[in-house]
Design an enzyme around this catalytic site. Structure first.
Site, PDB file in Angstrom:
ATOM      1  CB  ALA A   1      40.040  31.263  37.215  1.00 35.71           C
TER       2      ALA A   1
ATOM      3  N   GLY B   1      39.288  35.405  33.973  1.00 40.87           N
ATOM      4  CA  GLY B   1      38.276  35.972  34.852  1.00 40.87           C
ATOM      5  C   GLY B   1      38.494  37.445  35.147  1.00 40.87           C
TER       6      GLY B   1
ATOM      7  CD  GLU C   1      35.361  35.344  31.778  1.00 42.73           C
ATOM      8  OE1 GLU C   1      34.618  34.642  31.081  1.00 42.73           O
ATOM      9  OE2 GLU C   1      36.027  34.899  32.732  1.00 42.73           O
TER      10      GLU C   1
ATOM     11  CD  GLU D   1      39.199  32.194  29.965  1.00 40.09           C
ATOM     12  OE1 GLU D   1      38.761  32.968  30.817  1.00 40.09           O
ATOM     13  OE2 GLU D   1      39.553  32.585  28.817  1.00 40.09           O
TER      14      GLU D   1
END
Length: 267
Positions: A73, A118, A121, A141
């Site tokens: 991210a 991300g 993911e 994270e």
């Protein structure tokens, strides 16, 4: 929205179609293709177009620049979000990964470098994951004081098992392509030069099969993982019955018995 209109609206993603394949490329190489709000919106636009275009039968997702698939991210956004904004951010990211996972068409992630946070993911939402030898995977994270928010806590255990998933998530560690392959996170390790061609070859192999059967097999697996095995078997039986009533089933079985290649019509 037409394909050309969809592509024209995208700032952070390249989107094109060649034959039955749509190519989606996260195009922010200067920041290792980090996912910000705009990039998530662009990805959603591209995947919605691919979903709604009947000429598209599969998608290849990758990252530009050769160093990263998606490195995570955008930390500048994460750093300033409030609790309310955090909920909105994860809802948006989860909406994208759910869209990819349930597209009704196979999506192949070609991971050419970092797939962290991300990015990992995003790859996990895809149907199949191919990786180059220099690929790196992880959910770091917790090192930032948050947890995976785009589906990582749910998809990773389903792919690699609870223990391995917890070790990755709680340690924030990063693994290489060989380890990702060993634990089942990656389907194949492919050289950089062969990565795109291998993804295309897999899709062409899938395209040779009955389209309705492919779509329902995808749905059966995805939905079955969310239910008990007994409920999944009922769904499987129902989907099998739907396939049995199609012209493609008649064509497929006839072609097999007549020792010829089938010509599926997708109905």
């Amino acid at each position: 929205m037409s394909s050309s209109a969809a592509a024209a609206t995208l700032e952070n993603v390249s989107y094109e179609k060649k034959g039955a394949i749509a190519y989606v490329t996260v195009n922010r190489p200067k920041v290792l293709n980090a996912l910000n709000a705009g990039t998530i919106r662009d990805l959603r636009t591209a995947f919605e177009d691919a979903r709604d275009d009947s000429s598209v039968r599969g998608v290849i997702l990758t990252g530009a620049g050769g160093k990263a698939f998606v490195a995570g991210a955008d930390i500048t956004e994460v750093a300033r979000v409030t609790a309310v904004e955090g909920a909105e951010m994860t809802t948006s990211g989860q909406g994208l990964t759910n869209l990819i996972e349930n597209l009704g068409k196979p999506v192949i992630a070609t991971v050419n470098g970092f797939a962290l946070g991300g990015g990992c993911e995003l790859a996990m939402a895809c149907t199949i994951r191919l990786a180059t030898e220099n690929a790196k995977f992880g959910q770091p994270e917790v090192k930032l004081g948050v947890i995976p928010g785009y589906g990582g806590t749910q998809r990773l255990p389903r792919l690699v098992g609870r223990g391995r998933a917890l070790q990755l998530i709680l340690s924030g560690g990063v693994i290489n392509a060989a380890e990702a392959y060993r634990i089942g996170l990656v389907n194949e390790i492919v050289s950089v030069d062969e990565l795109l061609a291998r993804a295309e070859a897999i899709l062409q192999q899938i395209f040779s099969n009955a389209p309705v059967a492919v779509k329902l097999a995808l749905e059966a697996v995805n939905k079955g993982l969310e239910t008990s095995q007994a409920e999944g078997l009922v769904m499987e039986s129902s989907f099998f019955a739907i396939c049995a009533a199609t012209e493609d089933k008649k064509e497929g079985t006839s072609a097999f018995l007549e020792k010829r290649a089938p010509k599926f019509a997708g109905r």
